[in-house]
Design a protein around this motif. Structure first.
Motif, short mmCIF file in Angstrom:
data_model
loop_
_atom_site.label_atom_id
_atom_site.label_comp_id
_atom_site.label_asym_id
_atom_site.label_seq_id
_atom_site.Cartn_x
_atom_site.Cartn_y
_atom_site.Cartn_z
N ARG A 29 0.47 -0.87 0.70
CA ARG A 29 -0.06 0.20 -0.14
C ARG A 29 0.65 1.13 -0.16
O ARG A 29 2.37 0.96 0.40
CB ARG A 29 -0.76 0.13 1.40
CG ARG A 29 -2.25 -0.94 1.39
CD ARG A 29 -2.64 -0.96 2.60
NE ARG A 29 -3.85 -2.00 2.29
CZ ARG A 29 -5.03 -1.15 1.40
NH1 ARG A 29 -5.40 -0.44 0.88
NH2 ARG A 29 -6.42 -2.12 1.75
N ASP A 51 -2.98 4.31 -4.24
CA ASP A 51 -4.60 2.89 -3.83
C ASP A 51 -5.49 3.39 -4.04
O ASP A 51 -6.04 4.69 -4.68
CB ASP A 51 -4.05 2.64 -2.20
CG ASP A 51 -2.91 1.94 -2.19
OD1 ASP A 51 -2.30 1.79 -2.47
OD2 ASP A 51 -2.49 2.56 -1.18
N GLU A 52 -6.38 2.68 -4.81
CA GLU A 52 -7.48 2.75 -4.78
C GLU A 52 -8.44 3.97 -4.02
O GLU A 52 -8.38 3.42 -2.84
CB GLU A 52 -8.64 1.84 -5.47
CG GLU A 52 -9.78 2.20 -5.53
CD GLU A 52 -10.43 0.35 -6.22
OE1 GLU A 52 -11.27 0.45 -7.10
OE2 GLU A 52 -9.78 -0.20 -5.17
N GLY A 53 -9.64 4.84 -3.44
CA GLY A 53 -10.35 5.59 -3.48
C GLY A 53 -9.03 6.62 -2.02
O GLY A 53 -10.28 7.20 -1.86
N GLU A 54 -8.17 6.48 -2.82
CA GLU A 54 -7.43 7.85 -1.79
C GLU A 54 -7.86 8.92 -3.09
O GLU A 54 -7.71 9.08 -4.48
CB GLU A 54 -5.74 7.61 -1.87
CG GLU A 54 -5.34 6.17 -1.05
CD GLU A 54 -6.13 6.54 0.54
OE1 GLU A 54 -5.66 8.08 0.41
OE2 GLU A 54 -6.77 5.59 1.32
N GLU A 98 -4.45 4.74 -10.51
CA GLU A 98 -5.06 4.31 -9.23
C GLU A 98 -4.41 2.81 -9.37
O GLU A 98 -5.21 2.22 -10.60
CB GLU A 98 -6.13 4.69 -9.43
CG GLU A 98 -7.02 4.39 -8.33
CD GLU A 98 -8.39 4.97 -7.72
OE1 GLU A 98 -9.12 4.30 -9.21
OE2 GLU A 98 -8.77 5.98 -7.23
N ARG A 99 -4.94 2.76 -8.43
CA ARG A 99 -3.92 0.61 -8.24
C ARG A 99 -5.23 0.20 -7.45
O ARG A 99 -5.86 0.88 -6.25
CB ARG A 99 -2.55 0.43 -7.26
CG ARG A 99 -2.56 -1.38 -7.24
CD ARG A 99 -1.31 -1.22 -6.73
NE ARG A 99 -1.05 -0.17 -4.83
CZ ARG A 99 0.51 0.25 -5.11
NH1 ARG A 99 1.06 0.55 -5.50
NH2 ARG A 99 0.38 1.18 -4.21
N GLN A 100 -6.00 -1.23 -7.52
CA GLN A 100 -6.92 -1.22 -7.38
C GLN A 100 -6.53 -2.53 -5.80
O GLN A 100 -4.95 -2.95 -6.40
CB GLN A 100 -7.79 -2.66 -8.54
CG GLN A 100 -8.71 -3.50 -6.92
CD GLN A 100 -9.68 -3.92 -7.87
OE1 GLN A 100 -9.20 -4.72 -9.03
NE2 GLN A 100 -10.36 -4.03 -8.02
#
Length: 103
Positions: A29, A51-54, A98-100
């Protein structure tokens, strides 16, 4: 008029990138810098993976000396670039990815 890949400036030819990270890379992460080699070997690029959602990180570029620059994501260095052609990297040239993240 439709544009072809040949009309696109070199700095935006992301479609020619070979890969972001090696297939055997261990994913952790947090922010990661990645070198994206050009498929033709002419112009490499830098990507910042978050990270995804950040919230996407703020990218800044600092000149260290001469033709050496650091790419920072939220104030943390993720890449150091030394360019023989003396062209300074630009924030617009850094790709945000963006990484899942799987739990």
């Amino acid at each position: 008029m439709a544009h072809s890949l040949h009309d696109t400036p070199t700095r935006y030819e992301w479609s020619k990138a070979k890969s972001l990270l090696p297939s055997n890379a261990h994913y952790e992460r947090g922010l990661t810098g990645a070198l994206i080699p050009d498929a033709e070997g002419q112009t490499d690029h830098v990507a910042v993976v978050y990270d995804e959602g950040e919230t996407p990180p703020e990218i800044t570029i600092n000149k260290v000396s001469g033709s050496v620059h650091t790419v920072l994501a939220n104030g943390v260095a993720v890449a150091v670039i030394a360019s023989a052609n003396s062209k300074a990297p630009r924030v617009a040239d850094v790709l945000l990815v963006e990484r899942q993240v799987l739990s």
